[in-house]
Design a protein around this motif. Structure first.
Motif, short mmCIF file in Angstrom:
data_model
loop_
_atom_site.label_atom_id
_atom_site.label_comp_id
_atom_site.label_asym_id
_atom_site.label_seq_id
_atom_site.Cartn_x
_atom_site.Cartn_y
_atom_site.Cartn_z
N ARG A 32 -1.85 36.51 14.71
CA ARG A 32 -3.17 36.52 15.35
C ARG A 32 -3.50 35.19 16.03
N PRO A 33 -3.28 34.05 15.39
CA PRO A 33 -3.58 32.77 16.06
C PRO A 33 -2.77 32.59 17.34
N LEU A 34 -1.51 33.00 17.31
CA LEU A 34 -0.64 32.88 18.48
C LEU A 34 -1.20 33.72 19.64
N ILE A 35 -1.63 34.95 19.34
CA ILE A 35 -2.13 35.84 20.39
C ILE A 35 -3.49 35.36 20.90
N GLN A 36 -4.32 34.88 20.00
CA GLN A 36 -5.62 34.34 20.41
C GLN A 36 -5.45 33.16 21.36
N GLU A 37 -4.49 32.32 21.05
CA GLU A 37 -4.20 31.16 21.91
C GLU A 37 -3.74 31.62 23.30
N ALA A 38 -2.89 32.65 23.32
CA ALA A 38 -2.40 33.18 24.60
C ALA A 38 -3.54 33.78 25.42
N ASN B 188 -1.43 38.01 32.47
CA ASN B 188 -1.16 36.64 32.02
C ASN B 188 -1.08 36.55 30.51
N THR B 189 -1.95 37.30 29.82
CA THR B 189 -1.92 37.32 28.35
C THR B 189 -0.61 37.89 27.86
N LEU B 190 -0.21 39.01 28.44
CA LEU B 190 1.03 39.67 28.04
C LEU B 190 2.23 38.74 28.21
N ASP B 191 2.28 38.05 29.35
CA ASP B 191 3.39 37.12 29.60
C ASP B 191 3.39 35.99 28.57
N MET B 192 2.21 35.43 28.31
CA MET B 192 2.16 34.29 27.40
C MET B 192 2.41 34.69 25.95
N VAL B 193 2.00 35.88 25.56
CA VAL B 193 2.31 36.37 24.21
C VAL B 193 3.84 36.43 24.03
N SER B 194 4.53 36.98 25.03
CA SER B 194 5.99 37.08 24.97
C SER B 194 6.62 35.69 24.88
N GLU C 1 8.29 30.51 19.09
CA GLU C 1 8.31 30.51 17.62
C GLU C 1 9.70 30.88 17.11
N ILE C 2 10.33 31.86 17.74
CA ILE C 2 11.67 32.28 17.34
C ILE C 2 12.68 31.15 17.56
N LEU C 3 12.53 30.42 18.67
CA LEU C 3 13.46 29.34 19.00
C LEU C 3 13.41 28.19 17.99
#
Length: 322
Positions: free
Chosen positions: A49-55, A69-75, A81-83
């Protein structure tokens, strides 16, 4: 005594087929792959949730479409985070609705890479994931020439694979389990022994063809339904595996034998450079590949739409009323 996952890692680069950071930390894969379905699944987990809110907050301050833009930044943020956990690549997928638009795919890929680089991530860590349509392969060819490495997904037959190799694509993800699904339904056969599994046969053929004819494109088997499929492809360049199957491998202490190696050769002659019409003909002649490619694009699009609905109702609308 090493378990089968540990043994597999000695002969194949293991990739986690998930967006779940905790699962990635548990199994320590080399790379991780995501797709719209996995991003949607991750987005519903509380820890993101914090990650998506930030995006979403970032997207509101940008020009252009806020949802896009939100969709791109969420991805991108999920990829970042995975990296932090994997030493190699993360695959980030282009919008499946662009699968038949070469120019739009190129532009979206450039946009995703720019967002990663704005966040301090080098493009060498990213694979842009694109459906293996003719348009997608042509887009990836342009991107590779710009130093943007690509992962061609939803790949079900040899013509798709060879077109990718001829375009000097970094990596392909030939599917195994979805091919098996189609043949089980089409032929009414409930079980295929591993070596007879149509998905295993398809990936083995692609791998052997690439090694015989000197193509550098990485073969990463994907979409597994059972452990036997993975065991029959042990030695493939890479295998992307779901957390459930990674767990099953880690709990099995039996002996794992390497099946594929770079010395594995085929008698299949080298194909001439495929034209668009030849590519489309070979795909059309393969009912399974035609149907599964179309179905895969539809399903990824369905999950993208669900993800957009989640972002709109739970995040963007809240920001608009704040």
């Amino acid at each position: 005594m090493m378990n089968k996952l540990e043994q597999l890692k000695t002969m194949t680069s293991v990739v986690a087929d998930t967006g779940d950071i905790e699962a990635i930390k548990r199994y320590l894969p080399e790379d991780a792959t995501t797709n719209p379905s996995l991003v949607y699944k991750a987005a519903k987990l509380e820890q993101y949730r914090p990650l998506i809110q930030e995006a979403a907050q970032w997207a509101q301050k940008q020009s252009g479409d806020t949802l896009e833009n939100t969709l791109d930044m969420v991805s991108v943020k999920l990829g970042i985070e995975i990296l932090k956990t994997v030493p190699g690549y993360v695959s980030t997928e282009v919008d499946a609705r662009l699968s038949f638009d070469t120019i739009a795919t190129i532009n979206k890929a450039r946009r995703l890479i720019a967002l990663y680089e704005d966040e301090g991530v080098d493009r060498s860590r990213i694979l842009i994931k694109i459906a293996s349509t003719w348009e997608g392969i042509q887009a990836a060819k342009v991107l590779e020439e710009e130093g943007i490495t690509c992962n061609l997904t939803l790949l079900f037959n040899i013509a798709q694979a060879i077109a990718c190799a001829q375009a000097n694509i970094t990596l392909i993800s030939p599917f195994v389990g979805r091919i098996l699904d189609w043949y089980k339904k089409s032929e009414g056969i409930e079980h295929y022994p591993g070596p007879k599994d149509p998905g295993v046969i398809s990936v083995s053929r692609i791998y052997q063809y690439f090694k015989t004819h000197g193509y550098n494109t990485i073969v990463m088997g994907a979409s597994f339904r059972n452990i036997e499929e993975i065991e029959c492809l042990a030695g493939c360049d890479k295998l992307t595996i779901s957390p459930d199957l990674l767990n099953s491998l880690s709990e099995d202490s039996g002996k794992l034998t390497q099946v594929l190696s770079s010395s594995t050769k085929t008698d299949e002659a080298k194909w001439d450079i495929l034209t668009e019409s030849q590519f489309r003909w070979h795909l059309n002649e393969d009912a399974m590949a035609t149907e599964k490619l179309a179905e895969g694009i539809r399903n990824f699009t369905k999950d993208l739409v669900s993800l957009e609905h989640l972002l709109t109702t739970e995040y963007l609308s809240a920001l608009e009323t704040a």
